[in-house]
Design a protein around this motif. Structure first.
Motif, PDB file in Angstrom:
ATOM      1  N   ASP A   1       0.862  -1.183   0.000  1.00 22.58           N
ATOM      2  CA  ASP A   1       0.000   0.000   0.000  1.00 22.58           C
ATOM      3  C   ASP A   1       0.899   1.234   0.000  1.00 22.58           C
ATOM      4  O   ASP A   1       1.478   1.597   1.027  1.00 22.58           O
ATOM      5  CB  ASP A   1      -0.898  -0.028   1.239  1.00 22.58           C
ATOM      6  CG  ASP A   1      -1.863   1.150   1.281  1.00 22.58           C
ATOM      7  OD1 ASP A   1      -1.855   1.952   0.325  1.00 22.58           O
ATOM      8  OD2 ASP A   1      -2.623   1.264   2.262  1.00 22.58           O
ATOM      9  N   SER A   2       1.030   1.863  -1.143  1.00 21.27           N
ATOM     10  CA  SER A   2       1.965   2.989  -1.275  1.00 21.27           C
ATOM     11  C   SER A   2       1.565   4.180  -0.423  1.00 21.27           C
ATOM     12  O   SER A   2       2.386   5.051  -0.156  1.00 21.27           O
ATOM     13  CB  SER A   2       2.054   3.417  -2.750  1.00 21.27           C
ATOM     14  OG  SER A   2       0.781   3.776  -3.243  1.00 21.27           O
ATOM     15  N   GLN A   3       0.311   4.257   0.045  1.00 21.55           N
ATOM     16  CA  GLN A   3      -0.115   5.390   0.867  1.00 21.55           C
ATOM     17  C   GLN A   3       0.399   5.267   2.297  1.00 21.55           C
ATOM     18  O   GLN A   3       0.540   6.257   2.986  1.00 21.55           O
ATOM     19  CB  GLN A   3      -1.653   5.430   0.894  1.00 21.55           C
ATOM     20  CG  GLN A   3      -2.241   5.406  -0.482  1.00 21.55           C
ATOM     21  CD  GLN A   3      -3.229   6.534  -0.694  1.00 21.55           C
ATOM     22  OE1 GLN A   3      -3.710   7.121   0.232  1.00 21.55           O
ATOM     23  NE2 GLN A   3      -3.480   6.830  -1.933  1.00 21.55           N
ATOM     24  N   ARG A   4       0.694   4.039   2.739  1.00 22.54           N
ATOM     25  CA  ARG A   4       1.150   3.831   4.106  1.00 22.54           C
ATOM     26  C   ARG A   4       2.590   3.336   4.182  1.00 22.54           C
ATOM     27  O   ARG A   4       3.245   3.503   5.207  1.00 22.54           O
ATOM     28  CB  ARG A   4       0.250   2.811   4.818  1.00 22.54           C
ATOM     29  CG  ARG A   4      -1.195   3.240   4.972  1.00 22.54           C
ATOM     30  CD  ARG A   4      -1.938   2.323   5.925  1.00 22.54           C
ATOM     31  NE  ARG A   4      -1.305   2.289   7.228  1.00 22.54           N
ATOM     32  CZ  ARG A   4      -0.564   1.281   7.667  1.00 22.54           C
ATOM     33  NH1 ARG A   4      -0.388   0.206   6.901  1.00 22.54           N
ATOM     34  NH2 ARG A   4      -0.001   1.322   8.843  1.00 22.54           N
TER      35      ARG A   4
ATOM     36  N   GLN B   1      23.209  -0.137  -2.380  1.00 18.41           N
ATOM     37  CA  GLN B   1      23.667  -1.202  -1.491  1.00 18.41           C
ATOM     38  C   GLN B   1      22.597  -1.705  -0.527  1.00 18.41           C
ATOM     39  O   GLN B   1      22.847  -2.651   0.206  1.00 18.41           O
ATOM     40  CB  GLN B   1      24.881  -0.723  -0.676  1.00 18.41           C
ATOM     41  CG  GLN B   1      26.080  -0.384  -1.538  1.00 18.41           C
ATOM     42  CD  GLN B   1      27.263   0.055  -0.701  1.00 18.41           C
ATOM     43  OE1 GLN B   1      27.129   0.300   0.494  1.00 18.41           O
ATOM     44  NE2 GLN B   1      28.425   0.165  -1.313  1.00 18.41           N
ATOM     45  N   ASP B   2      21.433  -1.089  -0.495  1.00 19.67           N
ATOM     46  CA  ASP B   2      20.393  -1.564   0.417  1.00 19.67           C
ATOM     47  C   ASP B   2      19.024  -1.103  -0.069  1.00 19.67           C
ATOM     48  O   ASP B   2      18.903  -0.303  -0.990  1.00 19.67           O
ATOM     49  CB  ASP B   2      20.640  -1.072   1.853  1.00 19.67           C
ATOM     50  CG  ASP B   2      20.639   0.452   1.961  1.00 19.67           C
ATOM     51  OD1 ASP B   2      20.300   1.129   0.973  1.00 19.67           O
ATOM     52  OD2 ASP B   2      20.972   0.973   3.041  1.00 19.67           O
ATOM     53  N   SER B   3      18.002  -1.660   0.583  1.00 19.49           N
ATOM     54  CA  SER B   3      16.622  -1.272   0.340  1.00 19.49           C
ATOM     55  C   SER B   3      15.948  -1.130   1.695  1.00 19.49           C
ATOM     56  O   SER B   3      16.123  -1.978   2.579  1.00 19.49           O
ATOM     57  CB  SER B   3      15.892  -2.314  -0.515  1.00 19.49           C
ATOM     58  OG  SER B   3      14.570  -1.892  -0.809  1.00 19.49           O
ATOM     59  N   ILE B   4      15.170  -0.054   1.876  1.00 21.15           N
ATOM     60  CA  ILE B   4      14.557   0.257   3.165  1.00 21.15           C
ATOM     61  C   ILE B   4      13.045   0.307   2.991  1.00 21.15           C
ATOM     62  O   ILE B   4      12.532   0.987   2.099  1.00 21.15           O
ATOM     63  CB  ILE B   4      15.068   1.605   3.720  1.00 21.15           C
ATOM     64  CG1 ILE B   4      16.599   1.553   3.916  1.00 21.15           C
ATOM     65  CG2 ILE B   4      14.381   1.951   5.032  1.00 21.15           C
ATOM     66  CD1 ILE B   4      17.200   2.863   4.352  1.00 21.15           C
ATOM     67  N   LEU B   5      12.339  -0.427   3.862  1.00 22.80           N
ATOM     68  CA  LEU B   5      10.878  -0.371   3.928  1.00 22.80           C
ATOM     69  C   LEU B   5      10.518   0.293   5.251  1.00 22.80           C
ATOM     70  O   LEU B   5      10.985  -0.129   6.320  1.00 22.80           O
ATOM     71  CB  LEU B   5      10.282  -1.770   3.841  1.00 22.80           C
ATOM     72  CG  LEU B   5       8.754  -1.868   3.838  1.00 22.80           C
ATOM     73  CD1 LEU B   5       8.298  -3.013   2.945  1.00 22.80           C
ATOM     74  CD2 LEU B   5       8.196  -2.073   5.248  1.00 22.80           C
ATOM     75  N   PHE B   6       9.663   1.337   5.192  1.00 17.15           N
ATOM     76  CA  PHE B   6       9.362   2.137   6.377  1.00 17.15           C
ATOM     77  C   PHE B   6       7.859   2.340   6.499  1.00 17.15           C
ATOM     78  O   PHE B   6       7.188   2.706   5.525  1.00 17.15           O
ATOM     79  CB  PHE B   6      10.073   3.495   6.296  1.00 17.15           C
ATOM     80  CG  PHE B   6       9.820   4.382   7.485  1.00 17.15           C
ATOM     81  CD1 PHE B   6      10.497   4.168   8.680  1.00 17.15           C
ATOM     82  CD2 PHE B   6       8.904   5.414   7.418  1.00 17.15           C
ATOM     83  CE1 PHE B   6      10.262   4.983   9.776  1.00 17.15           C
ATOM     84  CE2 PHE B   6       8.669   6.233   8.507  1.00 17.15           C
ATOM     85  CZ  PHE B   6       9.347   6.018   9.693  1.00 17.15           C
ATOM     86  N   ILE B   7       7.331   2.055   7.708  1.00 15.10           N
ATOM     87  CA  ILE B   7       5.930   2.320   8.043  1.00 15.10           C
ATOM     88  C   ILE B   7       5.931   3.196   9.296  1.00 15.10           C
ATOM     89  O   ILE B   7       6.472   2.799  10.331  1.00 15.10           O
ATOM     90  CB  ILE B   7       5.147   1.024   8.281  1.00 15.10           C
ATOM     91  CG1 ILE B   7       5.191   0.135   7.031  1.00 15.10           C
ATOM     92  CG2 ILE B   7       3.707   1.316   8.668  1.00 15.10           C
ATOM     93  CD1 ILE B   7       4.510  -1.207   7.208  1.00 15.10           C
ATOM     94  N   ARG B   8       5.334   4.368   9.204  1.00 12.54           N
ATOM     95  CA  ARG B   8       5.419   5.330  10.304  1.00 12.54           C
ATOM     96  C   ARG B   8       4.626   4.871  11.525  1.00 12.54           C
ATOM     97  O   ARG B   8       5.096   4.995  12.663  1.00 12.54           O
ATOM     98  CB  ARG B   8       4.918   6.702   9.841  1.00 12.54           C
ATOM     99  CG  ARG B   8       5.098   7.807  10.875  1.00 12.54           C
ATOM    100  CD  ARG B   8       4.772   9.155  10.270  1.00 12.54           C
ATOM    101  NE  ARG B   8       5.649   9.441   9.147  1.00 12.54           N
ATOM    102  CZ  ARG B   8       6.878   9.946   9.262  1.00 12.54           C
ATOM    103  NH1 ARG B   8       7.378  10.199  10.472  1.00 12.54           N
ATOM    104  NH2 ARG B   8       7.609  10.172   8.192  1.00 12.54           N
ATOM    105  N   SER B   9       3.420   4.358  11.329  1.00 12.70           N
ATOM    106  CA  SER B   9       2.579   3.923  12.444  1.00 12.70           C
ATOM    107  C   SER B   9       2.026   2.546  12.109  1.00 12.70           C
ATOM    108  O   SER B   9       1.175   2.405  11.232  1.00 12.70           O
ATOM    109  CB  SER B   9       1.442   4.924  12.695  1.00 12.70           C
ATOM    110  OG  SER B   9       0.623   4.496  13.760  1.00 12.70           O
ATOM    111  N   ALA B  10       2.515   1.527  12.817  1.00 15.36           N
ATOM    112  CA  ALA B  10       2.139   0.150  12.500  1.00 15.36           C
ATOM    113  C   ALA B  10       0.707  -0.142  12.926  1.00 15.36           C
ATOM    114  O   ALA B  10       0.215   0.379  13.944  1.00 15.36           O
ATOM    115  CB  ALA B  10       3.097  -0.824  13.189  1.00 15.36           C
TER     116      ALA B  10
END
Length: 523
Positions: free
Chosen positions: A240-243, A251-260
């Motif tokens: 879900d690109s909105q969240r 050299q890396d890839s980061i997945l971030f969710i502000r509020s789980a």
């Protein structure tokens, strides 16, 4: 005649004349070709066609080759190709000729050129050879011929050219150690998955089959490592690109969710692709919160200084398994709550040591990794601990005696009988108010089995496994307090799986309950 050799790539370019190498051109009808170190190449005809058409003159020979020269080597094949070298191998020919065998001559012909250039100056007694110091982008054909004193036999030629090109390694994803297990976060916290990976060409390695090494020829400058394409999925579906925010670097890839949220739990899979090669890594994420309060709680029974309670599990466990229940009591006079049991697993219990004359309320919290539930289930009725009233004795009988005289004697002896009473008998045979529950445990982690029994006089508790008495076994620890029977199994193994029985015996009878314990082995 078998062996390995390493040779340098010919320094001669594809446009040079064939004055020095014409002696290793396509085999002549006579079947005699000079050795690679020979300088008498003026008598060899100039090749007219590229290597794939070289066998054509051999097919038009007016006479079969002499049995003095060797036949063509067998099974010519490429063993390995790197950024700067190629290794080829072959099998000896079926016929070596009648004269002395001298070895093999390996020759190269660059694509677009017409001449064959020998790799080694003289025949070598090997059946495997590595040519090094080749330039990136080179394409050339390879052939090998057997040589004896009578001359060179027909060559064996590779059907396809060899292409020297940059070697691309598949990406390698390096999952951090703390993400190799389930990554647990609470609702409202951030989820930050930083996954490093390694891409690009491998470092140059010496793939030679011999220890000899010549000078390294210059190669075209590197154009830089290509950037991989990284993509994420959640339970096999797009994010879900909105969240969810994703950033991919070199050299890396980061997945971030502000509020789980609870819906963010699941399996996140990272795929890194590079020129048709790919690598995958999966990270399991679990988002949890505090559990709901237990269901309805009711007071089952009150006797002596004890009260039996029962409740139902919560509908929502917070996304993870419960650690147990916390049971508290409060007397009506003070209203203060005191903890009786913590992390208690069954849904029934017996609260003991209550004070005579008080009235009590009880409440139960559920607990998981996030803590206790926000609210608790509270009993609607009070448990009244009453005093035990003994039967009253009849008042004493006052007998008034008067002097007896013949006149006063009416009848025979007069007997005074006191009023009799029956004392209440509290004795009862054992009965289990809370049976054993089936349980699953993990090897190496101590586990406990619980049950509650009611009996008077106090019963003898016997624990058995598969109908065998386990009293005295150091692996087990049995406790019995205020009617609550506990069996602790210390660091169980799959061998400890089975049916466990708790048996209570007193003078009035006996009762037993059992359950099944399963200790799951690792893997």
């Amino acid at each position: 005649m078998t062996g390995k050799a390493t040779s340098e790539a010919p320094a001669r370019g594809p446009g040079e004349t064939a004055s020095e190498s014409a002696d290793v051109g396509p085999p002549e009808p006579s079947g005699k070709v000079a050795a690679p170190e020979s300088t008498g190449g003026d008598q060899a005809p100039k090749p007219q066609e590229p290597a794939p058409q070289a066998p054509a003159p051999a097919a038009t020979k007016p006479a079969p080759p002499s049995e003095d020269v060797p036949s063509a080597p067998l099974l010519l094949a490429v063993e390995d190709v790197s950024e700067s070298s190629v290794a080829v191998s072959w099998e000896p020919p079926e016929r070596l000729g009648k004269l002395g065998f001298q070895g093999y001559v390996l020759e190269l012909r660059r694509e677009g050129a017409s001449e064959w250039v020998p790799v080694n100056a003289r025949p070598m007694m090997v059946t495997q050879q590595t040519v090094r110091n080749l330039a990136l982008g080179d394409k050339f054909f390879v052939r090998v011929a057997a040589v004896n004193s009578a001359g060179s036999g027909p060559p064996a030629v590779l059907d396809q050219p060899v292409h020297i090109q940059e070697t691309i390694e598949a990406p390698k994803i390096r999952v951090p150690r703390h993400l190799r297990q389930t990554y647990i976060r609470q609702v409202g916290e951030t989820i930050n998955l930083q996954i490093p990976f390694q891409v690009g060409t491998p470092p140059a390695q010496d793939k030679s089959l011999c220890g000899n090494q010549g000078p390294h020829l210059s190669a075209p400058p590197s154009q830089g490592n290509p950037k991989p394409q990284a993509s994420w999925t959640h339970n096999g579906h797009a994010l879900d690109s909105q969240r969810v925010n994703v950033r991919t670097g070199d050299q890396d890839s980061i997945l971030f969710i502000r509020s789980a949220q609870r819906s963010d739990s699941g399996c996140y899979e990272l795929t890194a692709q590079l020129e048709g090669l790919e690598a995958k890594a999966a990270i399991n994420v679990l988002v949890i919160e505090k559990p709901g309060c237990p269901g309805t709680i009711r007071l089952l029974d009150v006797w002596g200084c004890n009260a039996a309670l029962e409740w139902t599990p919560p509908q929502d466990t917070g996304g993870t398994e419960l650690l147990g229940y916390t049971v508290q009591k409060a007397d009506k006079k003070t209203g203060q709550w005191f903890t009786v049991l913590e992390r208690y697993h069954p849904t029934t219990c017996t609260v003991s040591d209550l004070i005579v004359g008080n009235s009590y309320s009880f409440r139960v919290f559920s607990e998981n990794l996030c803590g206790l539930s926000e609210s608790a289930a509270v009993t609607k009725e009070l448990a009244h601990i009453q005093k035990t009233v003994s039967p009253k004795r009849p008042p004493p009988i006052n007998l008034k005696f008067t002097p007896l005289s013949p006149r006063n004697i009416v009848s025979s002896d007069t007997v005074a009988k006191p009023k009799s009473f029956v004392e209440r008998d509290f004795s009862e045979a054992p009965s289990f108010t809370q049976p054993l529950a089936d349980h699953t445990s993990t090897p190496g982690y101590s586990t406990q089995l619980f049950c509650s029994v009611r009996a008077s006089p106090k019963p003898k508790i016997i624990w058995m496994k598969n109908k065998m008495d386990i009293q005295g076994d150091p692996r087990y620890r049995a406790l019995s307090e205020q009617g609550v029977c506990t069996l602790e199994i210390r660091k169980p193994s799959p061998f400890d799986s089975g049916v466990y029985t708790c048996k209570a015996v007193n003078a009035l009878g006996e009762a037993a309950v059992d359950c099944r314990l399963e200790v799951k082995g690792e893997g």
